[in-house]
Write a protein that holds these residues in place. Structure first.
Motif, short mmCIF file in Angstrom:
data_model
loop_
_atom_site.label_atom_id
_atom_site.label_comp_id
_atom_site.label_asym_id
_atom_site.label_seq_id
_atom_site.Cartn_x
_atom_site.Cartn_y
_atom_site.Cartn_z
N CYS A 1 0.84 -1.25 0.05
CA CYS A 1 0.16 -0.05 0.07
C CYS A 1 1.00 1.28 0.13
O CYS A 1 0.43 2.16 -0.67
CB CYS A 1 -0.93 -0.17 1.26
SG CYS A 1 -2.16 -1.24 1.19
N SER A 2 1.94 1.16 0.85
CA SER A 2 2.94 2.43 0.89
C SER A 2 3.52 2.67 -0.54
O SER A 2 3.65 3.80 -0.97
CB SER A 2 3.95 2.15 1.87
OG SER A 2 4.71 3.14 2.06
N ALA A 3 4.04 1.55 -1.26
CA ALA A 3 4.58 1.69 -2.55
C ALA A 3 3.72 2.35 -3.43
O ALA A 3 4.00 3.22 -4.24
CB ALA A 3 5.14 0.41 -2.78
N LYS A 4 2.41 1.79 -3.54
CA LYS A 4 1.44 2.37 -4.49
C LYS A 4 1.16 3.89 -4.13
O LYS A 4 1.10 4.49 -5.12
CB LYS A 4 0.39 1.47 -4.26
CG LYS A 4 -0.93 2.07 -5.36
CD LYS A 4 -0.54 1.92 -6.77
CE LYS A 4 -1.44 2.49 -7.65
NZ LYS A 4 -1.24 2.66 -8.98
N LYS A 5 0.93 4.08 -2.91
CA LYS A 5 0.48 5.66 -2.71
C LYS A 5 1.84 6.51 -2.98
O LYS A 5 1.68 7.78 -3.60
CB LYS A 5 0.34 5.74 -1.12
CG LYS A 5 -0.16 6.93 -0.60
CD LYS A 5 -1.45 7.17 -1.27
CE LYS A 5 -2.10 8.63 -0.55
NZ LYS A 5 -3.50 8.85 -1.41
N LYS A 6 2.90 6.25 -2.80
CA LYS A 6 4.32 6.89 -3.39
C LYS A 6 4.15 6.94 -4.92
O LYS A 6 4.51 8.15 -5.45
CB LYS A 6 5.53 6.27 -2.80
CG LYS A 6 5.68 6.37 -1.22
CD LYS A 6 6.85 5.53 -0.97
CE LYS A 6 7.13 5.87 0.68
NZ LYS A 6 8.35 5.06 1.16
N ALA A 7 3.98 5.99 -5.40
CA ALA A 7 3.94 5.82 -6.85
C ALA A 7 2.75 7.01 -7.60
O ALA A 7 3.24 7.46 -8.48
CB ALA A 7 3.72 4.68 -7.51
N GLN A 8 1.66 7.02 -6.70
CA GLN A 8 0.73 7.80 -7.09
C GLN A 8 1.11 9.40 -6.91
O GLN A 8 0.86 10.09 -7.74
CB GLN A 8 -0.73 7.89 -6.22
CG GLN A 8 -1.82 8.48 -6.61
CD GLN A 8 -2.64 8.66 -5.50
OE1 GLN A 8 -2.48 8.98 -4.31
NE2 GLN A 8 -3.95 8.41 -5.80
N LEU A 9 1.94 9.73 -5.80
CA LEU A 9 2.16 10.97 -5.63
C LEU A 9 3.22 11.38 -6.76
O LEU A 9 3.12 12.62 -7.21
CB LEU A 9 2.83 11.18 -4.41
CG LEU A 9 3.44 12.56 -3.85
CD1 LEU A 9 2.46 13.61 -3.72
CD2 LEU A 9 4.13 12.41 -2.37
N ALA A 10 4.14 10.43 -6.98
CA ALA A 10 4.94 10.54 -8.05
C ALA A 10 4.40 10.80 -9.52
O ALA A 10 5.21 11.55 -10.51
CB ALA A 10 6.27 9.35 -8.13
N SER A 11 3.47 10.46 -9.78
CA SER A 11 2.74 10.85 -11.16
C SER A 11 2.00 12.27 -11.26
O SER A 11 1.56 12.53 -12.26
CB SER A 11 1.45 9.71 -11.06
OG SER A 11 0.49 9.82 -10.43
N ILE A 12 2.06 12.95 -9.96
CA ILE A 12 1.48 14.23 -10.20
C ILE A 12 2.65 15.27 -10.56
O ILE A 12 3.66 15.17 -9.93
CB ILE A 12 1.05 14.93 -8.57
CG1 ILE A 12 -0.19 13.57 -8.37
CG2 ILE A 12 0.35 16.22 -8.70
CD1 ILE A 12 -0.67 14.05 -6.97
N PRO A 13 2.50 16.13 -11.56
CA PRO A 13 3.55 17.10 -12.02
C PRO A 13 3.98 17.91 -10.76
O PRO A 13 2.83 18.53 -10.05
CB PRO A 13 2.91 17.86 -13.07
CG PRO A 13 1.91 17.22 -13.63
CD PRO A 13 1.29 16.21 -12.46
N PRO A 14 5.22 18.04 -10.37
CA PRO A 14 5.52 19.03 -9.21
C PRO A 14 4.98 20.29 -9.31
O PRO A 14 4.60 20.88 -7.94
CB PRO A 14 7.05 18.89 -9.33
CG PRO A 14 7.40 17.66 -10.00
CD PRO A 14 6.40 17.64 -11.08
#
Length: 564
Positions: A8-21
């Motif tokens: 779950c933690s890894a998926k949530k991090k990947a989701q955050l990384a998909s957002i343009p900074p």
């Protein structure tokens, strides 16, 4: 296998990384519960992007897209940026695929520029999708840790048709673990909150769609409904929706809970900020002949005659039945006021409103809820056991939970613990449901004696839920909506008003129907619900999508004139 918490933690991090900074905003303090104005105030959206995303009428958006006044790229970008704002404020999204969506928008702009022709009726329109609708190459997690890493090999039928209609799918939205909750929380993505008040739920199971659309992060979303999952979040978030009848719109290829349970079918429907969006979406999908792609869809074309209310007096002098109290839970004061406003608006417009008498409601409720748990809870446990994550037992937060006597849903008192039924036992429930549907239909038809129109009531108006959005963990009752799923009655939801602390005062105790009715009565506090949207549902007959849309438009127009 990795620990489910690590997954779950890894998926949530990947989701955050998909957002343009550059789309990350400075968040308001947690103490700011209403965040509806943050998109206008945060500085991320340009004046033109605000103009685009504040255009809530889908028909207007499409006209500007089809005339090239607005390009699909700029409309998709505007809504994408606003959806990311919504994500940061309410945690409403699952899959974020910016470049994929923008490339689709660029392709559509190029086709229109070269040919002068649109691809289809939804040409260029960004559309959000509940996290059940598989898209080739994307994960479909659906609130289960074990589903992380499951990439779809094909688009589901509704996505396939949306592409054919020229739409731009651009985000997917959060759901509860198991889907069978009227709220939205899971171990993978966490809890979705209501932008009108982040201490309250946006509803569920299409709660991610509800929160996203409420804050205008999408012009039109697609959700599902097996017990109220379109209508509950639409009522809690001030939206319009349509719960169509079984098999009118295509479901094939979408993932689901309780797959194989077909006595009370889950259905798909639109959620949006305008009735034009409801009609445009429904007609576009039906006009695409979905029965050629999904074998369960009825071969039933869009009927303009039905939309003109040919079986309902042509829409003149309609007669509605008002369900003031379903005999299970009495509605809170804002819902009562919304019904009074709607009755007055309809009467001012020349229509008639009579009282609707509840018919065998508890029997219908018990039958439906027993069907839903006829597997003894096996489906939920099996999916959670794949990763080792626990089955969520409550939607209440671990910290700062609102105190209430609503400890368990009323259905547990009515049905008891889930019992694994035999095939024969399930058949008996199906048999009982058929008899209940016939009995309710006969009850409806007998209203011809009271309407004065020469026909039975045209539709029922009722709350979608007995209350407005409630604190997390306290949306325990769904019978106002489940009634329609069990009887397969086409149903819409429309917004009416907002909770007003000066008007919606607590009422004296009434003769309570049951423990839950008493607990829900005690929950009501004007300040707790201040400013929340208040919506109602319109209940028509089975397979009456066109007529229900038309009657909802009549009510919506009557309310606008009356409140003006």
């Amino acid at each position: 296998m990795s620990d489910w918490k690590d997954i779950c933690s890894a998926k949530k991090k990947a989701q955050l990384a998909s957002i343009p900074p550059e789309w990350i905003i400075q968040m308001p303090p947690k103490s700011q519960t209403n965040v509806m104005n943050v998109p206008q105030d945060c500085g991320l959206l340009t004046a033109r992007e605000l103009q685009i995303t504040e255009t809530t009428d889908v028909e207007t958006l499409l006209k500007k897209l089809h005339s090239s006044e607005w390009s699909s790229v700029e409309v998709t970008t505007a809504f994408y940026k606003r959806s990311i704002i919504a994500q940061q404020l309410t945690n409403c999204l699952t899959e974020i695929f910016v470049e994929r969506a923008l490339q689709r928008a660029r392709d559509l702009d190029e086709i229109l520029k070269k040919t002068g022709k649109i691809v289809g009726p939804l040409h260029g329109l960004p559309i959000s999708l509940k996290d059940q609708f598989t898209m080739k190459g994307l994960e479909t997690v659906m609130g289960y840790a074990a589903w992380v890493g499951k990439y779809a090999e094909l688009d589901c039928v509704i996505v396939e048709i949306l592409y054919e209609c020229g739409a731009v799918p651009f985000v997917r939205t959060n759901v509860p673990q198991t889907l069978m909750w009227g709220e939205t929380h899971n171990h993978v993505f966490g809890r979705t909150t209501n932008p009108y008040n982040r201490k309250l739920t946006p509803g569920g199971s299409s709660g991610g769609e509800g929160a996203l659309l409420a804050i205008k992060g999408s012009p039109l979303g697609v959700g599902t409904d097996v017990g109220g999952s379109l209508r509950i979040p639409s009522a809690f978030c001030g939206l319009y929706t349509l719960r169509p009848s079984y098999e009118r719109l295509p479901y094939f290829g979408a993932v689901n809970a309780l797959e194989g349970q077909e006595s009370i079918s889950s259905v798909i429907g639109p959620m949006t900020n305008s009735m034009s969006g409801v009609k445009i979406f429904t007609k576009a999908i039906i006009d695409a002949k979905p029965w050629t792609k999904d074998p369960l869809v009825l071969r039933k074309e869009w009927s303009e005659e039905a939309y003109r209310l040919s079986e309902h007096g042509g829409g003149k002098s309609l007669c509605f039945g008002m369900l003031w109290d379903n005999g299970v839970v009495r509605p809170h004061p804002p819902l009562q006021r919304a019904m009074e406003i709607t009755k007055a608006a309809l009467e001012a417009a020349g229509h008639k409103v009579i009282d609707w008498e509840p018919h065998r409601h508890l029997e219908i409720y018990k039958n439906a809820e027993t069907i839903f748990v006829a597997d003894g809870g096996h489906d939920y446990r099996a999916q959670c056991e794949l990763s080792g994550e626990p089955v969520i037992q409550t939607m209440a937060p671990e910290e700062e939970a609102h105190e209430s006597e609503l400890s368990e849903p009323f259905v547990k008192y009515l049905v008891g613990e889930p019992e694994h039924r035999s095939a024969y036992g399930l058949w008996q429930l199906h048999k009982e449901k058929r008899e209940l549907r016939k009995s309710h239909l006969d009850h409806w038809n007998r209203t011809v004696e009271r309407t004065g129109t020469g026909r039975p009531i045209d539709a029922i108006i009722s709350p979608a839920v007995a209350y407005t959005a409630v604190p997390h963990g306290l949306n325990t009752d769904s019978f106002y909506t489940t009634l329609c799923n069990a009887l397969d009655l086409t149903t819409s939801v429309f917004p009416v008003t907002f909770v007003d602390t000066k008007i919606d005062k607590p009422q004296p105790p009434h003769a309570f129907h049951n423990h839950e009715d008493e607990a829900i009565f005690k929950l009501y506090s004007t300040d707790l619900f201040s400013g929340c949207p208040v919506g109602l549902q319109l209940i028509g007959g089975s397979q009456e999508e066109e007529a229900v849309i038309a009657m909802t438009e009549i009510i919506d127009n009557a309310l606008r004139v009356y409140k003006a």
